[in-house]
Design a protein around this motif. Structure first.
Motif, PDB file in Angstrom:
ATOM      1  N   ASP A  23      -4.616   1.638  75.467  1.00  0.00           N
ATOM      2  CA  ASP A  23      -3.713   0.782  76.256  1.00  0.00           C
ATOM      3  C   ASP A  23      -3.301  -0.437  75.434  1.00  0.00           C
ATOM      4  N   ILE A  24      -4.291  -1.025  74.759  1.00  0.00           N
ATOM      5  CA  ILE A  24      -4.036  -2.251  73.982  1.00  0.00           C
ATOM      6  C   ILE A  24      -3.063  -1.956  72.848  1.00  0.00           C
ATOM      7  N   LYS A  25      -3.320  -0.858  72.150  1.00  0.00           N
ATOM      8  CA  LYS A  25      -2.455  -0.471  71.023  1.00  0.00           C
ATOM      9  C   LYS A  25      -1.020  -0.242  71.504  1.00  0.00           C
ATOM     10  N   LYS A  26      -0.894   0.445  72.621  1.00  0.00           N
ATOM     11  CA  LYS A  26       0.426   0.781  73.155  1.00  0.00           C
ATOM     12  C   LYS A  26       1.227  -0.488  73.476  1.00  0.00           C
ATOM     13  N   ARG A  27       0.573  -1.427  74.138  1.00  0.00           N
ATOM     14  CA  ARG A  27       1.318  -2.637  74.528  1.00  0.00           C
ATOM     15  C   ARG A  27       1.581  -3.542  73.319  1.00  0.00           C
ATOM     16  N   TYR A  28       0.675  -3.516  72.334  1.00  0.00           N
ATOM     17  CA  TYR A  28       0.896  -4.281  71.106  1.00  0.00           C
ATOM     18  C   TYR A  28       2.203  -3.809  70.454  1.00  0.00           C
ATOM     19  N   HIS A  29       2.392  -2.486  70.451  1.00  0.00           N
ATOM     20  CA  HIS A  29       3.629  -1.959  69.845  1.00  0.00           C
ATOM     21  C   HIS A  29       4.851  -2.286  70.693  1.00  0.00           C
ATOM     22  N   SER A  30       4.674  -2.355  72.008  1.00  0.00           N
ATOM     23  CA  SER A  30       5.793  -2.780  72.862  1.00  0.00           C
ATOM     24  C   SER A  30       6.199  -4.214  72.509  1.00  0.00           C
ATOM     25  N   PHE A  31       5.203  -5.070  72.254  1.00  0.00           N
ATOM     26  CA  PHE A  31       5.507  -6.459  71.873  1.00  0.00           C
ATOM     27  C   PHE A  31       6.329  -6.472  70.585  1.00  0.00           C
ATOM     28  N   LYS A  32       5.955  -5.602  69.643  1.00  0.00           N
ATOM     29  CA  LYS A  32       6.658  -5.563  68.358  1.00  0.00           C
ATOM     30  C   LYS A  32       8.102  -5.112  68.583  1.00  0.00           C
ATOM     31  N   THR A  33       8.265  -4.043  69.340  1.00  0.00           N
ATOM     32  CA  THR A  33       9.610  -3.515  69.613  1.00  0.00           C
ATOM     33  C   THR A  33      10.458  -4.558  70.334  1.00  0.00           C
ATOM     34  N   MET A  34       9.823  -5.241  71.278  1.00  0.00           N
ATOM     35  CA  MET A  34      10.517  -6.222  72.113  1.00  0.00           C
ATOM     36  C   MET A  34      11.113  -7.373  71.304  1.00  0.00           C
ATOM     37  N   SER A  35      10.438  -7.737  70.195  1.00  0.00           N
ATOM     38  CA  SER A  35      10.877  -8.926  69.466  1.00  0.00           C
ATOM     39  C   SER A  35      11.528  -8.590  68.125  1.00  0.00           C
ATOM     40  N   HIS A  36      11.714  -7.271  67.873  1.00  0.00           N
ATOM     41  CA  HIS A  36      12.289  -6.870  66.583  1.00  0.00           C
ATOM     42  C   HIS A  36      13.815  -6.936  66.605  1.00  0.00           C
ATOM     43  N   PHE A  37      14.418  -7.451  65.550  1.00  0.00           N
ATOM     44  CA  PHE A  37      15.869  -7.310  65.407  1.00  0.00           C
ATOM     45  C   PHE A  37      16.219  -7.219  63.929  1.00  0.00           C
TER      46      PHE A  37
END
Ligand code: AMP
Length: 304
Positions: free
Chosen positions: A287-301
């Motif tokens: 769960d932690i890994k999954k949401r960590y990657h969501s954070f990365k995707t969310m702030s990537h540009f």
């Protein structure tokens, strides 16, 4: 590498616009130590009364949390009751009973003195200092605080700040401590008071990290529903400290600190999905890994 966590352990009664629950496991050290235990071994220092349910002690024990520093003494456990406003960003303390906390004089088991990373979760700054007095050259010391101590124990807090590497506090507290309305100015001012790093939490708007030539802004996870914000800050601090202790023998770099801020935010975002520490009980490393990657995707540009 392990992390030492000291703070409050208590029984909370919490009312949100959705529900009210009484006698829940709470306290800054409860959230922080369980948060940290997702990443590393924890040495827990705290005090409870004889009324503290054995099931909670067993829960700590079922995590990677050492309990030699947990004092169980005659008397009643610390109790706190709070009620959240409709926006869930603000709350009123309805009652507080220090109980056995009044006699708390943290004495570390000798095996804890060399713990490399120290998290002084929210308790009176004099008690936080007393723990530091017993540590032998910790590598990284993190302190959390709250508006109460800025109001009634500011000198003690200022003395503590000279001895810590990082301070974690929320936006209102940063403004209150420095008298600065701008959080950017407040972050810089707090660094002048001692800590090399400052994390200013902004609730549902994320968190700002300040260091020397270092500024990092981490968003909060966009949750549709928050059930209970209690302990979000403590879980954030615990996750952050636990992650740092698990990396490179507790040697902290600006890069590891950025990741730690994101892991802390991940844990806090899960914690508010249920009352007390309930969500942390079922949380998995996946769960932690999954949401960590969501954070990365969310702030990537992309670079334009
Ligand atoms: P937070 O939501 O991060 O501010 O933390 C909430 C937790 O802090 C609750 O579980 C309370 O038991 C605990 N708490 C409330 N007031 C105090 C206090 N004065 N000292 C230590 N812990 C406290």
């Amino acid at each position: 590498m392990s992390v030492l966590v000291v703070g409050s352990i208590g029984l909370d009664t919490v009312k949100t616009p959705i529900a009210e629950h009484a006698d829940l496991l709470g306290g800054s050290a409860s959230y922080a130590s369980v948060g940290a235990s997702f990443f590393t071994d924890v040495n827990l220092v705290g005090i409870v009364g004889e009324d503290f349910p054995q099931a909670h002690v067993d829960f700590f024990g079922s995590r990677k949390i050492d309990l030699e520093g947990l004092e169980i003494v005659p008397g009643k456990t610390f109790r706190w009751s709070g009620e959240y406003h409709v926006d869930l960003n603000t709350r009123d303390t309805r009652s507080i009973a220090l109980n056995v906390f009044e006699q708390f004089n943290p004495t570390l088991p000798p095996s804890y003195n060399n713990t490399p990373v120290v998290l002084l979760a929210n308790i009176a700054p004099t008690l936080q200092s007393r723990v530091l007095d017993q540590m032998v050259q910790p590598k990284f010391v993190i302190a959390d605080t709250m508006d109460l101590w800025i109001n009634i124990a500011k000198d003690d807090l200022l003395a503590l700040l000279k001895r810590v590497d990082m301070l974690i506090l929320n936006d209102g507290e940063a403004r209150q401590l420095t008298g600065e309305n701008s959080l950017i100015k407040a972050g810089a001012r707090i660094r002048e008071l001692g800590p090399r790093y400052v994390a200013i939490k902004k609730g549902e708007h994320g968190c700002l990290l300040f260091g020397e030539n270092e500024f990092f802004s981490c968003a909060a996870y966009p949750l549709e529903e928050i059930h209970d914000p209690t302990g979000a800050g403590d879980t954030f601090a615990g996750g952050l400290a636990g992650y740092l202790a698990s990396q490179d023998h507790g040697h902290v770099t600006p890069e590891s600190l950025r990741r730690a801020v994101v892991f802390g935010s991940v844990l806090a975002s899960y914690n508010v999905e249920a009352f007390s520490l309930e969500r942390l009980r079922t949380l998995t490393p996946e769960d932690i890994k999954k949401r960590y990657h969501s954070f990365k995707t969310m702030s990537h540009f992309e670079v334009a």
